[in-house]
Design an enzyme around this catalytic site. Structure first.
Site, mmCIF file in Angstrom:
data_model
loop_
_atom_site.group_PDB
_atom_site.id
_atom_site.type_symbol
_atom_site.label_atom_id
_atom_site.label_comp_id
_atom_site.label_asym_id
_atom_site.label_seq_id
_atom_site.Cartn_x
_atom_site.Cartn_y
_atom_site.Cartn_z
ATOM 1 N N ASN A 154 0.797 -1.233 0.000
ATOM 2 C CA ASN A 154 0.000 0.000 0.000
ATOM 3 C C ASN A 154 0.834 1.289 0.000
ATOM 4 O O ASN A 154 0.405 2.291 -0.553
ATOM 5 C CB ASN A 154 -1.008 -0.016 1.149
ATOM 6 C CG ASN A 154 -0.380 -0.218 2.502
ATOM 7 O OD1 ASN A 154 0.786 -0.604 2.609
ATOM 8 N ND2 ASN A 154 -1.137 0.049 3.537
ATOM 9 N N GLU A 251 4.816 -4.744 11.812
ATOM 10 C CA GLU A 251 3.749 -3.759 11.569
ATOM 11 C C GLU A 251 2.654 -4.489 10.826
ATOM 12 O O GLU A 251 2.751 -4.706 9.607
ATOM 13 C CB GLU A 251 4.288 -2.605 10.720
ATOM 14 C CG GLU A 251 5.255 -1.694 11.431
ATOM 15 C CD GLU A 251 4.584 -0.836 12.490
ATOM 16 O OE1 GLU A 251 3.343 -0.805 12.558
ATOM 17 O OE2 GLU A 251 5.315 -0.211 13.274
ATOM 18 N N CYS A 285 -3.496 0.293 6.825
ATOM 19 C CA CYS A 285 -3.542 -0.665 7.939
ATOM 20 C C CYS A 285 -4.263 -0.120 9.156
ATOM 21 O O CYS A 285 -4.948 -0.841 9.858
ATOM 22 C CB CYS A 285 -2.126 -1.055 8.313
ATOM 23 S SG CYS A 285 -1.084 0.390 8.600
ATOM 24 N N GLU A 459 7.657 2.044 14.681
ATOM 25 C CA GLU A 459 8.407 2.745 13.628
ATOM 26 C C GLU A 459 8.333 4.240 13.923
ATOM 27 O O GLU A 459 7.493 4.701 14.690
ATOM 28 C CB GLU A 459 7.808 2.427 12.246
ATOM 29 C CG GLU A 459 7.973 0.956 11.917
ATOM 30 C CD GLU A 459 7.880 0.632 10.440
ATOM 31 O OE1 GLU A 459 6.820 0.879 9.844
ATOM 32 O OE2 GLU A 459 8.880 0.122 9.886
HETATM 33 P P1 NAD Z 1 1.166 -9.741 3.100
HETATM 34 O O1 NAD Z 1 1.215 -10.177 4.510
HETATM 35 O O2 NAD Z 1 0.464 -10.596 2.129
HETATM 36 O O3 NAD Z 1 2.644 -9.530 2.521
HETATM 37 C C1 NAD Z 1 3.556 -8.636 3.130
HETATM 38 C C2 NAD Z 1 4.952 -8.936 2.643
HETATM 39 O O4 NAD Z 1 5.396 -10.170 3.208
HETATM 40 C C3 NAD Z 1 5.098 -9.105 1.127
HETATM 41 O O5 NAD Z 1 6.286 -8.471 0.719
HETATM 42 C C4 NAD Z 1 5.199 -10.602 0.967
HETATM 43 O O6 NAD Z 1 5.906 -11.001 -0.188
HETATM 44 C C5 NAD Z 1 5.964 -10.989 2.204
HETATM 45 N N1 NAD Z 1 5.821 -12.378 2.642
HETATM 46 C C6 NAD Z 1 4.765 -13.204 2.499
HETATM 47 N N2 NAD Z 1 5.018 -14.403 3.061
HETATM 48 C C7 NAD Z 1 6.262 -14.335 3.595
HETATM 49 C C8 NAD Z 1 7.095 -15.258 4.300
HETATM 50 N N3 NAD Z 1 6.677 -16.474 4.607
HETATM 51 N N4 NAD Z 1 8.324 -14.844 4.690
HETATM 52 C C9 NAD Z 1 8.756 -13.583 4.421
HETATM 53 N N5 NAD Z 1 8.014 -12.687 3.728
HETATM 54 C C10 NAD Z 1 6.782 -13.051 3.329
HETATM 55 O O7 NAD Z 1 0.546 -8.278 3.178
HETATM 56 P P2 NAD Z 1 0.057 -7.358 1.962
HETATM 57 O O8 NAD Z 1 -1.179 -7.978 1.413
HETATM 58 O O9 NAD Z 1 1.185 -7.031 1.084
HETATM 59 O O10 NAD Z 1 -0.319 -6.015 2.750
HETATM 60 C C11 NAD Z 1 -1.516 -5.831 3.399
HETATM 61 C C12 NAD Z 1 -1.392 -6.099 4.872
HETATM 62 O O11 NAD Z 1 -0.353 -5.308 5.419
HETATM 63 C C13 NAD Z 1 -2.640 -5.715 5.651
HETATM 64 O O12 NAD Z 1 -2.918 -6.687 6.633
HETATM 65 C C14 NAD Z 1 -2.254 -4.403 6.293
HETATM 66 O O13 NAD Z 1 -2.991 -4.089 7.442
HETATM 67 C C15 NAD Z 1 -0.820 -4.608 6.567
HETATM 68 N N6 NAD Z 1 -0.122 -3.328 6.715
HETATM 69 C C16 NAD Z 1 0.321 -2.943 7.948
HETATM 70 C C17 NAD Z 1 0.944 -1.715 8.120
HETATM 71 C C18 NAD Z 1 1.417 -1.263 9.474
HETATM 72 O O14 NAD Z 1 2.235 -0.361 9.545
HETATM 73 N N7 NAD Z 1 0.958 -1.844 10.577
HETATM 74 C C19 NAD Z 1 1.125 -0.870 7.027
HETATM 75 C C20 NAD Z 1 0.677 -1.288 5.775
HETATM 76 C C21 NAD Z 1 0.052 -2.521 5.630
#
Ligand code: NAD
Length: 485
Positions: A154, A251, A285, A459
């Site tokens: 995002n 996060e 998020c 962060e």
């Molecule tokens: P996701 O969990 O599908 O993927 C996040 C990242 O993790 C990607 O780069 C992915 O390739 C990687 N990944 C996936 N499996 C992994 C593994 N086994 N080992 C290491 N890396 C792995 O999330 P998304 O769909 O890209 O993003 C949306 C999610 O992120 C939502 O739940 C949102 O709330 C959260 N988010 C949180 C914050 C925050 O600051 N708290 C900010 C933005 C988004």
């Protein structure tokens, strides 16, 4: 394509673009049209090895520089980012589909803020002196070593900087893996850092899916992992990092509450609810997606909300007038449509929206459900799309218990004119980031992060330094050693 979106190569390692077409191809799709705008390749084991060895090699000399010298490079990078804000914002819009109206004021600018803030702070990092009679102890604040950053889709520029800036300020090297959905922006961050004078190997970008992330997280040479992603991914990454006793920042996702009391300024509460549900098409998020509105003002709130949503300009994200863009991908759009269907099936009242737009790209209407109850799927699960659930309440104690009855604890907000109630409610929220009469602010000066399943660590702000450095205690004896034999 009027803008060159194909990067020079897939990865950025040891100060240069690197390609290895042996990796799985990842097509980059412009969400507003469904058009392919670039292709990168997932990192092969050789690419991953190359990134880790260059990071490891470069880190010690970087940590040995003074904080002033490190900080100067970060601040120079922040200036370059600001100078290139237009191009970086256009690229962010191509990568994510978010409207230029947003990207031009939020993404490269907040990345630059992080580089400037941590660049300024680098020179101030110190240990302390602890006197123990005539003996004493001093602490040294030392870098962790090689840090891995893994991003969500995002905010690809912001996440790359929010992790990179404090890591580099503290003397670490960073290997950043962007989300496979949005691989383009982090490469520009790496380019800019090196243009600003960052020595080769200190900020590397490698592409790929979860396997690449996992290969980085499980490598013994990696000292710290910072993930921005969903709770299920967080569980896996946290567990993998735990096996190597690595430092972590998580996060993760949320299902944050926003409580609108009967004395709230309705226009501000509606504004907060719009920002906290429909900015970036709801892909934020910390969004306050469970909006608890006091029964006495509920219909008035819904009326103004619907009227103001009618002013959303939905369309070409590159048009500066557009204020609402597409979802990041077809897959994410379909996930959100599934939740909208669940809302209807489970008896929530659809107030506005609820459908895909009849146009190319992954556009959904801003959607509001009212009469949502606590057990409905749309009130319990993170949707990560433009779907607001409005729930009724009458009593403060009751609404607090309901607001906190969730596995998540990322953010929470309250709208009221009653000063003491506002602070009482903020204190009672089980969430890392709370808002009073505002929503979703995230300046670099303030800590940002979650409690409960929404995360570990913080962060931004001075707090981030604790997560990218460690203390060494050095004991100094001035008198004789008193040994028993
Ligand atoms: P996701 O969990 O599908 O993927 C996040 C990242 O993790 C990607 O780069 C992915 O390739 C990687 N990944 C996936 N499996 C992994 C593994 N086994 N080992 C290491 N890396 C792995 O999330 P998304 O769909 O890209 O993003 C949306 C999610 O992120 C939502 O739940 C949102 O709330 C959260 N988010 C949180 C914050 C925050 O600051 N708290 C900010 C933005 C988004």
């Amino acid at each position: 394509m009027p803008y060159d979106t194909q990067p020079k190569a897939s990865h950025f390692i040891n100060g240069a673009y690197v390609e290895d077409t042996g990796g799985t191809p990842i097509d980059v799709i412009y969400p507003a049209t469904g058009e392919k705008i670039a292709t990168v390749h997932a990192a092969t084991p050789e690419i991953i090895e190359n990134a880790i060895t260059s990071a490891k090699k470069a880190q010690a000399a970087w940590a040995a520089l003074s904080g002033t010298e490190r900080g100067r490079i970060l601040r120079r990078a922040s200036e370059i980012m600001r100078d290139r804000n237009h191009d970086l914002s256009v690229l962010e819009t191509y990568d994510t589909g978010k409207p230029y109206q947003e990207t031009s004021v939020v993404d490269a600018t907040s990345g630059a803020d992080a580089l400037e803030y941590f660049g300024g702070m680098a020179a101030t990092l110190t240990g302390e002196h602890i006197q123990l009679g005539e003996n004493w102890v001093y602490t040294r604040r030392e870098a962790l070593g090689v840090c891995v950053g893994i991003g969500a889709w995002n905010y690809p520029t912001q996440i790359a900087c929010w992790k990179g800036a404090p890591a580099l300020a503290c003397g670490n090297a960073m290997i950043f893996k962007p989300s496979e959905m949005t691989p383009l922006c982090a490469l520009k961050v790496a380019e800019i850092l090196h243009e600003a004078g960052l020595p080769a190997g200190l900020y590397n970008v490698v592409q790929g899916m979860g396997e690449v992330g996992n290969a980085l997280v499980t490598d013994a040479r990696v000292d710290k992992v910072s993930l921005t992603g969903s709770v299920p991914t967080g569980r896996k990454v946290y567990a993998a990092a735990a096996a190597g006793i690595k430092h972590v920042t998580m996060e993760l996702g949320g299902k944050s509450p926003m409580i609108v009391f009967e004395d709230a300024d309705i226009e501000n509460a509606v504004g907060g609810a719009i920002l906290g549900n429909f900015y970036s098409s709801g892909q934020v998020c910390s969004n306050g997606t469970r909006v608890f509105v006091h029964k006495a003002i509920k219909e008035q709130f819904l009326k103004r909300l619907t009227e103001r949503l009618g002013n959303a300009v939905i369309g070409d994200p590159m048009d500066p007038e557009t204020s609402f863009g597409p979802m990041v991908s077809e897959r994410q759009m379909n996930i959100v449509l599934g939740y909208i269907e669940a809302g209807k099936q489970e008896g929530a009242r659809l107030v506005t929206g609820g459908a895909k737009l009849d146009r190319e790209g992954y556009y959904l209407e801003p959607t509001v459900f009212a009469d949502v109850t606590d057990t409905m799927t749309i009130a319990r699960e993170e949707i990560f799309g433009p779907v607001m659930a409005v729930l009724d309440f009458e009593d403060e104690d009751d609404v607090m218990a309901r607001a906190n009855d969730t596995e998540f604890g990322l953010a929470a907000g309250v709208f009221t004119r009653d000063l003491t109630r506002a602070h009482r409610v903020a204190a009672r929220f089980e969430a890392g980031t709370c808002y009073i009469n505002t929503y979703n602010d995230a300046p670099v000066e303030a800590p940002f992060g979650g409690s409960k399943n929404s995360g570990v660590g913080r962060e931004n702000s001075k707090a981030a330094i604790e997560h990218y450095s460690q203390l060494k205690s050095v004991f100094v004896r001035m008198d004789d050693v008193d040994a028993p034999f």
